[in-house]
Each structure stands twice: as structure tokens, then as C-alpha cells.
Design an enzyme around this catalytic site. Sequence first.
Site, short mmCIF file in Angstrom:
data_model
loop_
_atom_site.label_atom_id
_atom_site.label_comp_id
_atom_site.label_asym_id
_atom_site.label_seq_id
_atom_site.Cartn_x
_atom_site.Cartn_y
_atom_site.Cartn_z
N GLY A 10 33.43 6.64 -32.20
CA GLY A 10 33.27 7.84 -31.38
C GLY A 10 33.86 7.63 -30.00
O GLY A 10 34.39 6.56 -29.69
N PHE A 11 33.70 8.63 -29.20
CA PHE A 11 34.28 8.61 -27.86
C PHE A 11 33.68 7.47 -27.01
O PHE A 11 34.41 6.59 -26.54
CB PHE A 11 34.05 10.01 -27.24
N ILE A 12 32.38 7.43 -26.87
CA ILE A 12 31.78 6.38 -26.02
C ILE A 12 31.87 5.02 -26.72
O ILE A 12 32.22 4.01 -26.10
CB ILE A 12 30.31 6.71 -25.67
N ASP A 31 30.97 3.18 -38.62
CA ASP A 31 31.09 4.60 -38.30
C ASP A 31 31.43 5.34 -39.59
O ASP A 31 32.29 4.87 -40.34
CB ASP A 31 32.18 4.80 -37.24
N GLY A 36 33.41 10.84 -35.19
CA GLY A 36 34.31 9.83 -34.61
C GLY A 36 35.67 9.92 -35.27
O GLY A 36 35.86 10.68 -36.23
N LEU A 75 24.79 3.87 -31.28
CA LEU A 75 25.36 5.11 -30.73
C LEU A 75 25.59 6.16 -31.80
O LEU A 75 25.99 7.29 -31.49
CB LEU A 75 26.72 4.79 -30.05
N THR A 94 20.39 12.99 -39.16
CA THR A 94 21.26 11.90 -38.68
C THR A 94 20.56 11.16 -37.54
O THR A 94 20.47 9.94 -37.55
CB THR A 94 22.61 12.46 -38.17
N TYR A 148 17.85 18.99 -31.03
CA TYR A 148 18.56 17.79 -30.60
C TYR A 148 17.68 16.97 -29.66
O TYR A 148 17.52 15.76 -29.83
CB TYR A 148 19.87 18.19 -29.92
N LYS A 152 16.11 13.21 -30.38
CA LYS A 152 16.39 12.08 -29.48
C LYS A 152 15.08 11.52 -28.91
O LYS A 152 14.97 10.32 -28.67
CB LYS A 152 17.32 12.52 -28.36
#
Length: 320
Positions: A10-12, A31, A36, A75, A94, A148, A152
Site C-alpha cells: 500500500g501507499f504507507i 499484501d 495496494g 498496516l 478486513t 470504519y 479501528k
Amino acid sequence: MRYLITGGAGFIGSHLAEALLEAGHDVHVIDDLSTGSIQNILPLKSRGLRYTVDSVFNEGVTAELVDWCDAIFHLAAAVGVMLIVESPVKTIETNIHATEVVLKHAAKKKRPVLISSSSEVYGKTTRVPFSEDDDIVLGPSVKARWAYAASKLVDEFLALSYFKERGLPTVVARLFNTVGPRQTGRYGMVVPRFVQQALSGGPLTVFGDGRQSRCFCHVTDVVEALVKLIQTPQAFGHVFNVGSNREISIRALAELVRRRVNPRARIKRVSYENAYEEGFEDMRRRVPNVSKIRRLIGWRSHRTIEEIIDSVAEHERMNG
Ligand code: UDP
């Protein structure tokens, strides 16, 4: 050290992998490429990156990778407000199940885990800046967006409970609007969207009245914080805000992107109903109190919003 990064394509995650390799560590990414992209990590292969394209739900694979590593950055998650509104079941499953699996196997091997959480967990709290031990105000369950934040929060509770009950070293990072090159605008993220819109001639779509504000933090700064946190034993058992505290309205952001990327592009207002769904609730302001992380590891963000916009624009021009 050997680090496992779930969601590392993914991005981060891909920026984190790059930084860890640069510092001489061994890195393995898992991943499932749901959000991603393999393009994010392919260039790192020649620098020694290993990766597995699979879901952490596949417990056999996860167990083996946890066994291999010394510490884990978790992540892997469903991200982006648009994705959450469109696929709430996938988001909830997820986010919660992946964390369950990772923590369960980490506990068996006593591997430290950093859990990436989100400023979404502060919900509709209006008292800014947000501190880690503030009360949390979420909207009702009939509004998909709050799924969301709730998912989290469950992840955070799980991580802190594993620390308390099982003695597993866990640390939670609440990330505030992390942005930078390689972030996709596909799931609603405003900075890559504005930059892409400006590059393709506009219009830049400002949702709502544009007076809502955010604090954007460059991914390179965020990665530095994540690495320091997992390497600091006093951080375990705690939650940390990770973000910039320079606040900017979305309208001002649109104007700044237009000025720096394409002064001829127009800015257009779009109602929340049209952008997301009927009754969508947005956060008006979102500002972190970052004194806790500054006190412990001396971290603060350095890169400005102008540098962020320029780095995203440069990436988009090269890969557009
Ligand atoms: N936003 C916008 N135009 C877009 C995408 C997003 O005005 O094309 C707004 C969005 O409604 C929110 C802010 O920008 O107020 C930040 O949105 P993003 O999805 O990047 O992050 P989050 O809502 O999670 O802070």
C-alpha cells in the site's frame, strides 16, 4: 532486524518498506493487493525486499512470516472513506479479522506489533486538538462511515488487551491524513484527487462548503514516527497521534493545489449527497495534539503542505 509489514504494498507500507531497507533491515511484505499495488514494491525487489501476495487471513502463511520476523507493522486494512461507504461489510471484516489473526500469531511468538489506527476513531468530537485519552463521539450505526472508526477502535482495544493480558508488546499509531507520492485518489483521498484533477484540466471537486479542515502529514514524516515507535519499548501499551498540526480548509487546499499545479483549473462545489451518499456526515475539523509522541521520541512533522503538493504532483506527472 527483520520486519514484517502487512499491507506493505500500500501507499504507507511501501514507503515504510523502503525506509527500513535503506536503514539496513530485512523486510518482508504480505499484501493481497486489494487496495495496494505491486508497482509500489517492485522497485524494492532489487534492494532485497521479499514479498508474499496473499491475505493475512491465510493463517498458515501469516504464522510462518511472524515466525521469521523480529517485529511486525500491521498496516493491512480497508482504507478510504469512499471504499467504506461502498463496501462496509468488507471494511469491517478486513479491519477486525486481520488484526485478530496478526495479534494471535504475534502473541504465540512474542513479536512486537505496531497497529496502524486512524484519526477517524475520534469521530465527531469537536474539541480540537484531539488527544489520545479524549472521549470519543461516533455517529449512529445506520451511517456506514462510522463502521470504519468502530472497526479501528476494536483493533485498538485488541492491541491494548494483548499488551495488558498477554504481555505482548503492542503500540497503536493513530494516523492523521497521511499523504504523499503513490497515494491513490481512487478511494476518495483529497490531495491526490485535487492534484490529478488539476493536472487533467479540472475542475477540482470541493465537497460540502469546503470550510471543513484537515492537517496533512507527509508520508516520509509518518514513516519516521512508526519506525521510532516500534523501536521504543516505553511506547508499548500506548496510543500515539501521528500527524501534522498545520490546519488547512479544503477550500484553501483546492486553491493552493490550483496555484501550484494548474492555475487555469476551475474549482467546483459538490454536495456531500452527490459525492458520497444521502445523509453523509463529515468531520468539520481534525487536528491532532502531538505532544505525547514528541515527549517520548522527539518526533514532529517537518514537511509543509506546499512540499506535499509538489511531491504528489511530481509523482503524478511522472506516472500519470
Ligand atoms: N474531499 C473533497 N473533494 C474530494 C475528496 C475529498 O472536498 O474530491 C474532502 C472530504 O469530504 C473531506 C476532506 O476532503 O472533508 C478530506 O477527505 P479525505 O477522504 O482525503 O480524508 P478524510 O475524510 O478521511 O479526512
